[in-house]
Design an enzyme around this catalytic site. Structure first.
Site, PDB file in Angstrom:
ATOM      1  N   SER A  66       0.839  -1.189   0.000  1.00  6.63           N
ATOM      2  CA  SER A  66       0.000   0.000   0.000  1.00  6.63           C
ATOM      3  C   SER A  66       0.874   1.239   0.000  1.00  6.63           C
ATOM      4  CB  SER A  66      -0.907   0.009   1.238  1.00  6.63           C
ATOM      5  OG  SER A  66      -1.559   1.263   1.372  1.00  6.63           O
ATOM      6  N   ASP A 170     -22.563   0.185   3.885  1.00  6.08           N
ATOM      7  CA  ASP A 170     -21.296   0.687   3.359  1.00  6.08           C
ATOM      8  C   ASP A 170     -20.853  -0.087   2.128  1.00  6.08           C
ATOM      9  OD1 ASP A 170     -21.464   2.294   5.545  1.00  6.08           O
ATOM     10  OD2 ASP A 170     -19.758   1.434   6.613  1.00  6.08           O
TER      11      ASP A 170
END
Length: 383
Positions: A66, A170
């Site tokens: 990441s 979500d």
């Protein structure tokens, strides 16, 4: 963005990416603390989100990298996985664990994630990562998951692998979002409809209070329990599966059954907020943004006075917004206790709004907020 991410991928893995994906974050426009009461919510996707680049490798390993976190992981391709701790890569690892139950990942993968969603702000960075990973694997390997299967699988990851007992909103919003559209989702049946949400001369300002917020340490569970108490007492006279089966008129006929004043306040918010979602959908369908903005303010006031989940930080943002001439609606979004507020802000006023809000908020709270400007974006997709 694509060329920059491609360069980063090549530097880390020594090969070009084979596929690119994007999954947004989300805000809930109206309908707060409704999901666990079986009612209507109105989320939309935003243009902040998560990029995922991938390429197969011949090493039979999954490499998680990441640009947002220092932690990296390299795990062997296996039939199942277990959560290793709190690190970010457990979210995509959980997707591999879930998919391996019915599908076979045929090769190792190099994965690079990059997100511009503020972590812990309530804009669903975790759901964005989970859906990005699910969508990418399904698309790249042609597993044949239906569109609804993607958010449902991501929710199972959150519930069973990560250990957070969240609802479906979500994951659903970041998978199904459409440009200039809001989703009206029934949290009990998962039926949904798409509502036009062209903001015209306005953008969505997202204001992060920057207050540290951990739901497990908040009064979130207390609110859930209070709603369950209200439901139990109402069921002494009428049979309900959830509070949102009642509208305001029917609730008024039976509210005497709720004996505790605080519990009555919680239930009153839930019933009125559920009705506000339907009114908000009508206002948006008619292109009446000012009426929608009025409902946003009414929602926040109810969350402040009846549900008591706003706090000084969120209230400061909404108070400033109500007095700012180029804002026509504002409210907290998400669970509260910190996190974010949203405001409908006239285009061209972003810099002035940010400067003046920052001064007002810092004077009152003692530290600065962060302001992001977003349009209403699309759901998960290949780039």
């Amino acid at each position: 963005m694509k060329s920059e991410l491609t360069k980063k991928f090549s530097e880390r893995f020594g090969q070009e990416p084979a596929a690119y994906y994007f999954t947004p974050g989300r805000v809930n426009l109206i309908g707060e603390h409704i999901d666990y009461n079986g009612g209507l919510v109105m989320p939309c996707a935003v243009t902040l989100g998560t990029w995922l680049l991938l390429a197969p490798n011949q090493d039979n390993v999954i490499r998680f990298n990441s640009l947002n976190f220092e932690e990296q992981a390299e795990v062997p391709l296996a039939d199942s996985y277990t959560k290793t701790g709190p690190e970010w890569y457990n979210y995509p690892l959980g997707v591999f664990n879930e998919l391996q139950k019915e599908h076979k990942i045929p090769t190792g993968l190099d994965l690079l994630f990059f997100g511009n969603i503020p972590i812990g702000s309530g804009l669903s960075s975790s759901a964005s990562i989970e859906v990005a990973m699910t969508y990418a694997l399904n698309h790249y390997f042609n597993f044949g998951l239906d569109k609804i299967d993607i958010p449902l699988l991501a929710q199972r990851v959150e519930n069973q692998f990560i250990g957070v007992n969240c609802g479906i909103m979500d994951q659903f919003a970041v998978a199904f979002g459409e440009t200039d559209k809001a989703l009206v989702l029934n949290c009990d049946t998962l039926k949904h409809k798409v509502v036009d949400c062209n903001l015209g001369n306005f953008n969505l300002a997202i204001i992060n209070t920057n207050k540290p917020r951990k739901l497990a340490e908040s009064k979130y569970n207390e609110r859930v329990a209070e709603c369950q108490t209200a439901l139990k007492q109402l069921n002494e006279e009428i049979k309900l599966h959830n509070l949102c089966e009642l509208n305001a008129e029917k609730f008024a006929l039976h509210s005497h059954l709720i004996t505790d004043e605080t519990v009555l306040k919680r239930a009153t918010h839930v019933i009125r907020e559920n009705d506000r979602v339907s009114l908000a959908a009508k206002a948006l369908n008619e292109g009446n943004l000012h009426e929608f903005g009025r409902l946003m303010y009414a929602s926040h006031q109810s969350l402040k006075d009846l549900y008591e989940v706003t706090g000084a930080e969120l209230d400061a943002v909404v108070e400033f917004s109500a007095d700012y001439q180029d804002v026509i609606g504002a409210r907290m979004t998400g669970a509260g206790f910190g996190g974010c507020a949203i405001a409908l802000l006239k285009k061209g006023s972003e810099d002035d709004f940010t400067k003046k809000l920052t001064g007002f908020y810092t004077d009152r709270i003692g530290y600065a907020p962060s302001v992001y400007v977003s349009e209403i974006g699309h759901g998960a997709s290949a780039i």
